[in-house]
Design a protein around this motif. Structure first.
Motif, PDB file in Angstrom:
ATOM      1  N   HIS A 147     -18.209   4.058  24.870  1.00 44.12           N
ATOM      2  CA  HIS A 147     -19.234   3.227  24.179  1.00 44.12           C
ATOM      3  C   HIS A 147     -20.345   2.696  25.270  1.00 44.12           C
ATOM      4  O   HIS A 147     -20.674   1.519  25.082  1.00 44.12           O
ATOM      5  CB  HIS A 147     -18.484   2.264  23.310  1.00 44.12           C
ATOM      6  N   TYR A 165     -18.730  -1.297  23.244  1.00 42.42           N
ATOM      7  CA  TYR A 165     -19.510  -1.558  22.025  1.00 42.42           C
ATOM      8  C   TYR A 165     -19.863  -3.013  21.956  1.00 42.42           C
ATOM      9  O   TYR A 165     -18.921  -3.824  21.959  1.00 42.42           O
ATOM     10  CB  TYR A 165     -18.703  -0.948  20.765  1.00 42.42           C
ATOM     11  N   TYR A 167     -19.188   7.639  19.703  1.00 44.82           N
ATOM     12  CA  TYR A 167     -19.518   6.745  18.617  1.00 44.82           C
ATOM     13  C   TYR A 167     -20.713   6.278  18.593  1.00 44.82           C
ATOM     14  O   TYR A 167     -21.338   5.957  17.421  1.00 44.82           O
ATOM     15  CB  TYR A 167     -18.583   5.757  18.519  1.00 44.82           C
ATOM     16  N   LEU A 168     -21.568   6.081  19.735  1.00 38.89           N
ATOM     17  CA  LEU A 168     -22.796   5.332  19.695  1.00 38.89           C
ATOM     18  C   LEU A 168     -23.963   6.121  19.043  1.00 38.89           C
ATOM     19  O   LEU A 168     -24.937   5.516  18.440  1.00 38.89           O
ATOM     20  CB  LEU A 168     -23.106   5.002  21.140  1.00 38.89           C
ATOM     21  N   GLY A 197     -26.393   7.659  16.939  1.00 35.58           N
ATOM     22  CA  GLY A 197     -26.511   7.747  15.492  1.00 35.58           C
ATOM     23  C   GLY A 197     -25.850   6.352  14.744  1.00 35.58           C
ATOM     24  O   GLY A 197     -26.191   6.515  13.713  1.00 35.58           O
ATOM     25  N   ASN A 198     -25.533   5.621  15.551  1.00 32.24           N
ATOM     26  CA  ASN A 198     -24.832   4.364  14.975  1.00 32.24           C
ATOM     27  C   ASN A 198     -25.367   3.345  15.767  1.00 32.24           C
ATOM     28  O   ASN A 198     -25.079   2.210  15.143  1.00 32.24           O
ATOM     29  CB  ASN A 198     -23.307   4.220  15.397  1.00 32.24           C
ATOM     30  N   ILE A 199     -25.985   3.390  16.560  1.00 33.26           N
ATOM     31  CA  ILE A 199     -27.009   2.311  17.242  1.00 33.26           C
ATOM     32  C   ILE A 199     -28.480   2.636  17.283  1.00 33.26           C
ATOM     33  O   ILE A 199     -28.526   3.832  17.360  1.00 33.26           O
ATOM     34  CB  ILE A 199     -26.509   1.471  18.499  1.00 33.26           C
ATOM     35  N   GLU A 200     -29.230   2.012  17.409  1.00 32.33           N
ATOM     36  CA  GLU A 200     -30.780   2.293  17.543  1.00 32.33           C
ATOM     37  C   GLU A 200     -31.027   3.122  18.849  1.00 32.33           C
ATOM     38  O   GLU A 200     -30.650   2.782  19.649  1.00 32.33           O
ATOM     39  CB  GLU A 200     -31.698   1.103  17.437  1.00 32.33           C
ATOM     40  N   GLU A 220     -19.681  12.374  24.581  1.00 29.34           N
ATOM     41  CA  GLU A 220     -18.329  12.101  23.695  1.00 29.34           C
ATOM     42  C   GLU A 220     -16.942  12.500  24.312  1.00 29.34           C
ATOM     43  O   GLU A 220     -16.248  13.269  23.711  1.00 29.34           O
ATOM     44  CB  GLU A 220     -18.524  13.189  22.511  1.00 29.34           C
ATOM     45  N   PHE A 237     -16.311  12.688  18.320  1.00 29.97           N
ATOM     46  CA  PHE A 237     -16.739  12.347  16.756  1.00 29.97           C
ATOM     47  C   PHE A 237     -17.511  13.442  16.241  1.00 29.97           C
ATOM     48  O   PHE A 237     -17.440  13.785  15.188  1.00 29.97           O
ATOM     49  CB  PHE A 237     -17.269  10.886  16.619  1.00 29.97           C
ATOM     50  N   ARG A 238     -18.432  13.991  17.021  1.00 25.25           N
ATOM     51  CA  ARG A 238     -19.342  14.957  16.777  1.00 25.25           C
ATOM     52  C   ARG A 238     -19.419  16.137  17.658  1.00 25.25           C
ATOM     53  O   ARG A 238     -19.006  15.669  18.880  1.00 25.25           O
ATOM     54  CB  ARG A 238     -20.550  14.761  16.370  1.00 25.25           C
ATOM     55  N   LYS A 288     -25.008  16.112  20.613  1.00 23.94           N
ATOM     56  CA  LYS A 288     -25.384  14.954  21.046  1.00 23.94           C
ATOM     57  C   LYS A 288     -25.898  14.924  22.511  1.00 23.94           C
ATOM     58  O   LYS A 288     -26.849  14.140  22.537  1.00 23.94           O
ATOM     59  CB  LYS A 288     -23.844  14.062  21.308  1.00 23.94           C
TER      60      LYS A 288
END
Length: 84
Positions: free
Chosen positions: A7, A11, A32-33, A35-38, A57, A62-63, A68
């Motif tokens: 992260h 995070y 995780y970050l 697409g999940n933070i600005e 990743e 996750f993806r 990514k």
């Protein structure tokens, strides 16, 4: 020994990022970050870290990693729109 921090160093714990940057053997993971933070925050963190020490990743995929990596390349190309 190489150390990978998930992260982008933790995070919501990025206030201590400067301390971690002193170590040449520390790398930072994007899991995780994206697409999940600005995007603006991601760019600021990567600018501080150095893109060559960012892994995509690796903590837990996750993806799709390729997706990514392309996401980071895209927002990095459009960095000017974030006024960074």
């Amino acid at each position: 020994m190489k150390i990978v921090l998930a992260h982008l160093g933790g995070y919501l714990a990025w206030d201590n990022l400067e301390t971690l940057l002193r170590y040449e053997n520390v790398y930072f993971d994007t899991a995780y970050l994206l697409g999940n933070i600005e995007d603006k925050l991601i760019l600021r963190l990567i600018d501080k870290i150095d893109i060559n020490k960012v892994l995509f990743e690796k903590d837990f995929p996750f993806r799709d990693r390729k997706e990514k990596r392309e996401y980071i390349q895209k927002i990095t190309r459009h960095k000017r729109k974030f006024n960074l």
